[in-house]
Design an enzyme around this catalytic site. Structure first.
Site, PDB file in Angstrom:
ATOM      1  N   HIS A 186       0.819  -1.227   0.000  1.00 25.82           N
ATOM      2  CA  HIS A 186       0.000   0.000   0.000  1.00 25.82           C
ATOM      3  C   HIS A 186       0.846   1.266   0.000  1.00 25.82           C
ATOM      4  O   HIS A 186       0.417   2.302  -0.532  1.00 25.82           O
ATOM      5  CB  HIS A 186      -0.955  -0.010   1.192  1.00 25.82           C
ATOM      6  CG  HIS A 186      -2.072  -1.002   1.033  1.00 25.82           C
ATOM      7  ND1 HIS A 186      -3.157  -0.773   0.235  1.00 25.82           N
ATOM      8  CD2 HIS A 186      -2.244  -2.251   1.544  1.00 25.82           C
ATOM      9  CE1 HIS A 186      -3.976  -1.815   0.253  1.00 25.82           C
ATOM     10  NE2 HIS A 186      -3.438  -2.733   1.048  1.00 25.82           N
ATOM     11  N   GLU A 217      -8.760   4.846  -7.187  1.00 24.77           N
ATOM     12  CA  GLU A 217      -7.758   5.089  -8.226  1.00 24.77           C
ATOM     13  C   GLU A 217      -8.358   5.788  -9.438  1.00 24.77           C
ATOM     14  O   GLU A 217      -7.789   5.765 -10.527  1.00 24.77           O
ATOM     15  CB  GLU A 217      -7.107   3.767  -8.654  1.00 24.77           C
ATOM     16  CG  GLU A 217      -8.025   2.780  -9.346  1.00 24.77           C
ATOM     17  CD  GLU A 217      -8.778   1.855  -8.398  1.00 24.77           C
ATOM     18  OE1 GLU A 217      -9.193   0.778  -8.856  1.00 24.77           O
ATOM     19  OE2 GLU A 217      -8.938   2.210  -7.208  1.00 24.77           O
TER      20      GLU A 217
END
Length: 306
Positions: A186, A217
């Site tokens: 991450h 995203e």
């Protein structure tokens, strides 16, 4: 960091009053002047103004009407207005404050008091602006967030409707980002989001162009006064700029580096019955089409004239 001087608009039909106020305040602020309400509203639409000093008694359009128009416009409603007027009845001051002014100064005015009140209200506005900017920025990517995106889209939609101008949306999504996060971690995913966000933002060249993080995203750009072909060209440049980052993505079936898919939709709002959500849905559908057809590409739809 050196702060830019704030801009003060002085509105009065008497040049003597303008000259006195401008001379007293010009050493600390950028000064604009208007000799009528119409001229003042024109400047408010074209320049970034931080505070308005407004006379009441003017020909054609009085100060109350000017203030009403300032406060009813989404673009200017948060600009503080200080009335400076020879009307010295309490009822006049009450009406001015109810119209939306933050202060009321009676003529003949005392310049040090005017300067002190202007300074107080501008300091408060600067702090308010900073808080609003902080609330509008995505903490990870440092570009505007979804809240600011929604506000901007609503504002630009209304502007396009009034002006009969084209409006385009560009929706971008990082290809196979889950696999990137799963395999690189991450922390690397966060860094990827930041780099992609900056690459997308750097693609935009016009001051009115706007981009924000839409969620996860996904990113969305609002392109005002922009026809379909320019929007498609911008989308293609976004794809190239992200690819040029060459962020390794060994787990993507599309390419050995991070890529994006992009959907574009363009319309010219022509009816109050239309809503921005319809354009968002069209851009989202084009993004889905780009993914279905192999990703790392742009798909688009021109709704103008439909």
């Amino acid at each position: 960091m050196m702060l830019q001087p704030q801009t003060l608009l002085i509105v009065d039909d008497e040049m003597l009053n303008i000259s006195i106020l401008a001379s007293a305040l010009s050493s600390n602020y950028r000064i604009l002047i208007a000799k009528s309400g119409a001229q003042a509203l024109g400047l408010l639409n074209t320049d970034k103004i931080d505070l308005v000093l407004l006379d009441i008694v003017m020909p054609e359009m009085n100060g109350y009407e000017v203030c009403n128009r300032i406060k009813s416009d989404e673009r200017t409603k948060n600009i503080p207005v200080i009335f400076i007027s020879a009307r010295d009845e309490d009822e006049d001051e009450e009406r001015g404050l109810k119209t939306g002014a933050v202060d009321y100064i009676r003529k003949p005015f005392c310049l040090p008091i005017v300067a002190a009140r202007v300074k107080t209200h501008l300091e408060l506005k600067r702090k308010t602006d900073m808080l609003e900017q902080m609330a509008a920025i995505d903490g990870l990517t440092h570009i505007p967030n979804r809240r600011k995106l929604d506000e901007t889209l609503e504002l630009e939609w209304k502007r396009a409707l009034r002006g009969g101008q084209a409006l385009s949306l560009v929706m971008a999504d990082i290809d196979h980002f889950k696999q990137y996060n799963d395999n690189y971690g991450h922390a690397a995913g966060d860094d990827c989001l930041r780099r992609v966000a900056q690459a997308l933002a750097s693609t935009l060249s016009e001051p009115e162009d706007f981009i924000a993080r839409y969620g996860g995203e996904e990113f969305m750009a609002i392109l005002t006064k922009t026809g379909h072909q320019r929007a498609v060209n911008i989308a293609a440049n976004m794809i190239k700029n992200v690819s040029d980052l060459k962020i390794p993505h060994a787990h993507s079936p599309v390419a050995p580096y991070v890529t994006i898919s992009v959907g574009v939709a363009t319309t010219t709002p022509s009816s109050p019955r239309e809503i921005p959500r319809q354009l968002v849905e069209s851009a989202d559908a084009m993004l889905y089409a780009a993914k279905q057809r192999g990703r790392n590409q742009v798909q688009s739809k021109d709704l103008t004239g439909c």
